[in-house]
Design a protein around this motif. Structure first.
Motif, PDB file in Angstrom:
ATOM      1  N   ASN A 113       0.841  -1.195   0.000  1.00  0.00           N
ATOM      2  CA  ASN A 113       0.000   0.000   0.000  1.00  0.00           C
ATOM      3  C   ASN A 113       0.879   1.249   0.000  1.00  0.00           C
ATOM      4  O   ASN A 113       1.653   1.473   0.943  1.00  0.00           O
ATOM      5  CB  ASN A 113      -0.903   0.038   1.241  1.00  0.00           C
ATOM      6  N   ARG A 114       0.759   2.048  -1.049  1.00  0.00           N
ATOM      7  CA  ARG A 114       1.501   3.304  -1.145  1.00  0.00           C
ATOM      8  C   ARG A 114       0.515   4.466  -1.210  1.00  0.00           C
ATOM      9  O   ARG A 114      -0.402   4.434  -2.028  1.00  0.00           O
ATOM     10  CB  ARG A 114       2.395   3.319  -2.388  1.00  0.00           C
ATOM     11  N   THR A 115       0.727   5.461  -0.381  1.00  0.00           N
ATOM     12  CA  THR A 115      -0.176   6.607  -0.335  1.00  0.00           C
ATOM     13  C   THR A 115       0.622   7.899  -0.486  1.00  0.00           C
ATOM     14  O   THR A 115       1.622   8.097   0.209  1.00  0.00           O
ATOM     15  CB  THR A 115      -0.957   6.652   0.987  1.00  0.00           C
ATOM     16  N   TYR A 116       0.179   8.740  -1.411  1.00  0.00           N
ATOM     17  CA  TYR A 116       0.770  10.064  -1.590  1.00  0.00           C
ATOM     18  C   TYR A 116      -0.250  11.053  -1.052  1.00  0.00           C
ATOM     19  O   TYR A 116      -1.337  11.223  -1.622  1.00  0.00           O
ATOM     20  CB  TYR A 116       1.084  10.305  -3.064  1.00  0.00           C
ATOM     21  N   SER A 117       0.088  11.685   0.060  1.00  0.00           N
ATOM     22  CA  SER A 117      -0.872  12.482   0.820  1.00  0.00           C
ATOM     23  C   SER A 117      -0.520  13.964   0.732  1.00  0.00           C
ATOM     24  O   SER A 117       0.577  14.376   1.116  1.00  0.00           O
ATOM     25  CB  SER A 117      -0.869  12.024   2.275  1.00  0.00           C
ATOM     26  N   PHE A 118      -1.467  14.758   0.229  1.00  0.00           N
ATOM     27  CA  PHE A 118      -1.288  16.201   0.098  1.00  0.00           C
ATOM     28  C   PHE A 118      -2.033  16.877   1.240  1.00  0.00           C
ATOM     29  O   PHE A 118      -3.273  16.898   1.254  1.00  0.00           O
ATOM     30  CB  PHE A 118      -1.781  16.676  -1.268  1.00  0.00           C
ATOM     31  N   LEU A 119      -1.284  17.380   2.207  1.00  0.00           N
ATOM     32  CA  LEU A 119      -1.873  17.900   3.436  1.00  0.00           C
ATOM     33  C   LEU A 119      -2.241  19.369   3.306  1.00  0.00           C
ATOM     34  O   LEU A 119      -1.430  20.183   2.859  1.00  0.00           O
ATOM     35  CB  LEU A 119      -0.886  17.748   4.601  1.00  0.00           C
ATOM     36  N   ASN A 120      -3.491  19.695   3.693  1.00  0.00           N
ATOM     37  CA  ASN A 120      -3.878  21.098   3.833  1.00  0.00           C
ATOM     38  C   ASN A 120      -3.983  21.418   5.316  1.00  0.00           C
ATOM     39  O   ASN A 120      -3.472  20.656   6.145  1.00  0.00           O
ATOM     40  CB  ASN A 120      -5.181  21.383   3.068  1.00  0.00           C
TER      41      ASN A 120
END
Length: 447
Positions: free
Chosen positions: A76-83
């Motif tokens: 499982n790979r997650t690319y997370s763009f945090l606001n």
């Protein structure tokens, strides 16, 4: 009292993946080799907190690679763009089974050493190399705290801050822009809770990794008694192990210096982001560590060889930070350095005209091909950091809210309002610069 060691074919300084790969290659080529390691055990000083690539391990240990002490296989790979308060995630599941695994480097490096010793590689732990020995303008050995080792070929694989490579002029002094400081914390978490939280299958030892972009607002630079918001160039990561989580940031050393930030303050801000905080909820912190990562890239590579000597792995700055790749580059560069040493030993010639074969081999391999393709990625991303790590993650969050919140306002009016806001907040010039930067990277990587 100094002793003089008997002559051997090659000396390898450093017992990480690059050094062991070089030593195994030499031994299989019928050469005698000693690996000198400053620590009592290999890997004990390594602060690495991530993944290795099984294909690279298989290339050097084809018979036993599947018995390495892997923690979990990344599915499982997650690319997370945090606001400010949430995230927009891109998730990929099980793209390829058992090609990437998390490891604990003290265990993994010791395993590689033991495999090398089984094949006859001589391993000398607790041996700090203090100086390179020259004769007639060529490296002929090394001097440790208590003895001297002599060999016609020396391979330096002693890590990112290779003082030996600096002392003999293969690399220059580092500048803050050349380096990233990786700071991380390790958290203990019940195995069952960890697997449930990250949706991992226990039977197949599944693992997860995250890359985080943004989420670091709230830092200010004071100039002339005025505070200006700043965005540090930092990318977060999370890896799962059997019953621990590794969480951290790679932070530009230049930004830490420029903005007078303390690494632990940036890490504290990151781990208290609402999204990140949930991922480590209930976990017990058990370790804090930091280490340097070379960031100078293809455009500023050090000299890779000289008379009687070559450098490999992190010592040579061989890393692709855009993909968090380093261990595979280390193994491949070590192998190619070993192959070049065999050629030199068979010819009985050890000058730079022979050892330049090492760089030629690297240029034909994926190592320098990838580094060349990605040569401007970090520099370009750094120049657009406010866009990548602040503006676009925030706008992605706002767009998702526009799409999903139902509040008796028609969707058309919401979309018009959103896109007007985008163009009024961001000048056409800045949007054009972002587009130009991304287009440039695309063509450099692809063509």
């Amino acid at each position: 009292m100094e002793k003089e060691k008997f002559n051997i074919d090659a000396i390898v300084v450093g017992a990480g993946p690059a050094g062991i790969s070089a030593a195994l290659t030499l031994k299989r080529g019928g050469k005698s080799v000693v690996v000198l390691e400053r620590s009592t055990k290999a890997g004990t000083k390594n602060m690495f907190g991530g993944a290795v690539y099984l294909n690279s391990i298989k290339s050097i240990l084809p018979e036993t690679f599947n018995r390495a002490p892997y923690e979990r296989f990344i599915t499982n790979r997650t690319y997370s763009f945090l606001n400010e308060s949430g995230s927009v995630d891109i998730k990929a599941c099980a793209l390829a089974d058992n090609t990437t695994a998390t490891v604990l480097r003290p265990k993994f490096d010791c395993w590689m050493v033991e495999e090398a010793k089984k094949e006859g590689v001589y391993f000398a732990p607790d041996t700090l190399v203090k100086k390179i020995i020259y004769k007639n303008g060529s490296v002929v050995g090394v001097k440790t705290e208590h003895e001297k080792f002599f060999a016609p070929v020396v391979i330096l694989a002693d890590g990112v801050n290779s003082l030996l490579a600096k002392d003999i002029g293969l690399r220059k002094e580092f500048f803050p822009k050349d380096m990233v400081l990786s700071v991380k914390e390790t958290y203990k978490l019940d195995k069952k809770i960890l697997e449930e939280r990250f949706n991992l299958e226990p039977e197949t030892n599944e693992g997860a990794m995250y890359e985080f972009f943004g989420g670091l607002s709230g830092f200010y630079l004071t100039e002339k008694k005025k505070k200006h918001p700043v965005t540090p160039f930092a990318i977060g990561f999370l890896y799962t192990f059997k019953d621990t989580i590794s969480l951290g940031l790679g932070i530009s050393l230049e930004d830490l210096t420029l903005y007078k930030m303390k690494p632990y303050e940036v890490l504290e801000k990151f781990k208290n982001h609402p999204v990140v905080k949930k991922l480590i909820a209930g976990a017990e912190p058990c370790e804090y560590s930091a280490h340097m990562i070379p960031e100078f890239g293809y455009n500023h590579l050090p000299k890779l060889y000289a008379n009687g000597v070559m450098i490999a792995g992190d010592a040579a700055g061989l890393i692709n930070s855009a993909h968090f790749e380093g261990t595979n580059f280390a193994i491949e560069s070590g192998r190619l350095a070993g192959e070049t040493a065999i050629i030199a030993l068979n010819l009985g010639k050890y000058n730079h005209n022979i050892l330049k074969t090492y760089e030629e081999k690297l240029r034909k391999s994926f190592v320098l091909k990838d580094m060349q393709s990605y040569r401007n990625v970090v520099e370009t991303l750094y120049s657009r950091k406010n866009s990548i790590l602040k503006y676009y993650p925030d706008k992605m969050g706002e767009l998702m809210e526009t799409l999903h919140v139902v509040d008796n306002v028609d969707k058309k009016r919401k979309f018009v309002k959103f896109f007007k806001k985008v163009f009024f907040e961001r000048s056409i010039l800045e949007l054009f610069r972002d587009f130009k930067a991304f287009l440039k990277l695309f063509f450099e990587i692809m063509f």
